[in-house]
Design a protein around this motif. Structure first.
Motif, mmCIF file in Angstrom:
data_model
loop_
_atom_site.group_PDB
_atom_site.id
_atom_site.type_symbol
_atom_site.label_atom_id
_atom_site.label_comp_id
_atom_site.label_asym_id
_atom_site.label_seq_id
_atom_site.Cartn_x
_atom_site.Cartn_y
_atom_site.Cartn_z
ATOM 1 N N TYR A 1 9.781 5.017 27.489
ATOM 2 C CA TYR A 1 9.895 4.057 26.478
ATOM 3 C C TYR A 1 8.997 4.260 25.296
ATOM 4 O O TYR A 1 9.175 3.939 24.038
ATOM 5 C CB TYR A 1 9.449 2.708 27.043
ATOM 6 C CG TYR A 1 7.912 2.537 27.415
ATOM 7 C CD1 TYR A 1 7.285 1.762 26.559
ATOM 8 C CD2 TYR A 1 7.226 3.051 28.435
ATOM 9 C CE1 TYR A 1 5.828 1.824 26.571
ATOM 10 C CE2 TYR A 1 5.963 2.741 28.590
ATOM 11 C CZ TYR A 1 5.242 2.209 27.508
ATOM 12 O OH TYR A 1 3.837 1.974 27.737
ATOM 13 N N GLN A 2 7.729 4.991 25.438
ATOM 14 C CA GLN A 2 7.026 5.332 24.706
ATOM 15 C C GLN A 2 7.570 6.271 23.277
ATOM 16 O O GLN A 2 7.472 6.023 22.316
ATOM 17 C CB GLN A 2 5.687 5.907 24.761
ATOM 18 C CG GLN A 2 4.814 4.954 25.816
ATOM 19 C CD GLN A 2 3.443 5.547 26.102
ATOM 20 O OE1 GLN A 2 3.477 6.675 26.362
ATOM 21 N NE2 GLN A 2 2.525 4.668 26.521
ATOM 22 N N ASP B 1 10.789 6.584 22.967
ATOM 23 C CA ASP B 1 11.934 5.916 22.489
ATOM 24 C C ASP B 1 11.509 5.178 21.326
ATOM 25 O O ASP B 1 12.176 5.066 20.065
ATOM 26 C CB ASP B 1 12.705 5.237 23.348
ATOM 27 C CG ASP B 1 13.436 6.206 24.266
ATOM 28 O OD1 ASP B 1 13.578 7.208 23.946
ATOM 29 O OD2 ASP B 1 13.633 5.603 25.475
ATOM 30 N N ARG B 2 10.434 4.514 21.555
ATOM 31 C CA ARG B 2 9.725 3.439 20.383
ATOM 32 C C ARG B 2 9.392 4.062 19.252
ATOM 33 O O ARG B 2 9.610 3.649 18.141
ATOM 34 C CB ARG B 2 8.547 2.717 21.091
ATOM 35 C CG ARG B 2 9.074 1.445 21.926
ATOM 36 C CD ARG B 2 7.684 0.755 22.546
ATOM 37 N NE ARG B 2 8.023 -0.378 23.257
ATOM 38 C CZ ARG B 2 7.119 -1.207 23.868
ATOM 39 N NH1 ARG B 2 5.878 -0.967 23.551
ATOM 40 N NH2 ARG B 2 7.553 -2.154 24.695
ATOM 41 N N TYR C 1 10.713 2.946 15.784
ATOM 42 C CA TYR C 1 10.023 2.102 14.691
ATOM 43 C C TYR C 1 9.887 2.378 13.347
ATOM 44 O O TYR C 1 10.330 3.705 13.123
ATOM 45 C CB TYR C 1 8.549 2.322 15.249
ATOM 46 C CG TYR C 1 7.887 1.299 16.343
ATOM 47 C CD1 TYR C 1 8.251 -0.020 16.488
ATOM 48 C CD2 TYR C 1 7.078 2.177 17.151
ATOM 49 C CE1 TYR C 1 7.799 -0.598 17.425
ATOM 50 C CE2 TYR C 1 6.380 1.411 18.336
ATOM 51 C CZ TYR C 1 6.922 0.096 18.368
ATOM 52 O OH TYR C 1 6.300 -0.654 19.415
ATOM 53 N N VAL D 1 12.369 -3.685 18.509
ATOM 54 C CA VAL D 1 12.017 -2.506 19.178
ATOM 55 C C VAL D 1 11.496 -2.580 20.442
ATOM 56 O O VAL D 1 11.861 -1.742 21.435
ATOM 57 C CB VAL D 1 11.106 -1.241 18.135
ATOM 58 C CG1 VAL D 1 10.957 -0.022 18.863
ATOM 59 C CG2 VAL D 1 11.951 -1.464 16.790
ATOM 60 N N LYS D 2 10.330 -3.339 20.600
ATOM 61 C CA LYS D 2 9.727 -3.500 21.855
ATOM 62 C C LYS D 2 10.614 -3.966 22.932
ATOM 63 O O LYS D 2 10.622 -3.531 24.103
ATOM 64 C CB LYS D 2 8.638 -4.282 21.853
ATOM 65 C CG LYS D 2 7.485 -3.622 21.149
ATOM 66 C CD LYS D 2 6.196 -4.584 21.115
ATOM 67 C CE LYS D 2 5.027 -3.799 20.343
ATOM 68 N NZ LYS D 2 4.278 -2.927 20.825
ATOM 69 N N TYR E 1 13.359 -1.418 23.975
ATOM 70 C CA TYR E 1 12.684 -0.326 24.868
ATOM 71 C C TYR E 1 11.432 -0.798 25.636
ATOM 72 O O TYR E 1 10.333 -0.556 25.121
ATOM 73 C CB TYR E 1 12.096 1.166 24.045
ATOM 74 C CG TYR E 1 13.400 1.487 23.129
ATOM 75 C CD1 TYR E 1 14.337 2.265 23.811
ATOM 76 C CD2 TYR E 1 13.592 1.439 21.740
ATOM 77 C CE1 TYR E 1 15.436 2.974 23.216
ATOM 78 C CE2 TYR E 1 14.528 1.933 21.021
ATOM 79 C CZ TYR E 1 15.501 2.726 21.810
ATOM 80 O OH TYR E 1 16.523 3.273 21.238
#
Length: 99
Positions: A59-60, A62-63, A67, A92-93, A96
């Motif tokens: 997820y990090q 992907d974010r 962003y 965004v959060k 993901y």
């Protein structure tokens, strides 16, 4: 994108100063140079741990891609204020979420 942690990275995660030669990414083909050998089971356990951490933090990555750029975020702040910026970031959060 997926990566697989190799034997060398696993050894260096255990001992960053290790001097080794790893042949064919094989835990049984390691030449230890001026370094106390690390048990094969410890190397393989570290390799699995590194891979799990990498996979759990997808997820990090992907974010980070999703962003807006810092320039665009600053422009969003200027034109839409904190609440508008928060809305952009929250989208965004939400897309993901943390694992």
């Amino acid at each position: 994108m997926s990566i697989e942690y190799d034997i060398l990275h696993s050894i260096l995660a255990i001992n960053p100063k290790a001097e080794v030669i790893v042949k064919e990414n094989n835990v049984k083909k390691i030449d230890w140079l001026k370094t106390t050998p690390i048990a094969e089971k410890d190397i393989l356990a570290k390799q699995k741990e590194l891979q799990t951490v990498y996979e759990n933090n997808k997820y990090q990555r992907d974010r980070a891609i999703a962003y807006p750029s810092i320039v665009d975020q600053l422009d969003d702040l200027y034109h839409n204020g904190i609440d508008g910026w928060k809305t952009t970031i929250k989208a965004v959060k939400d897309k993901y979420p943390k694992g």
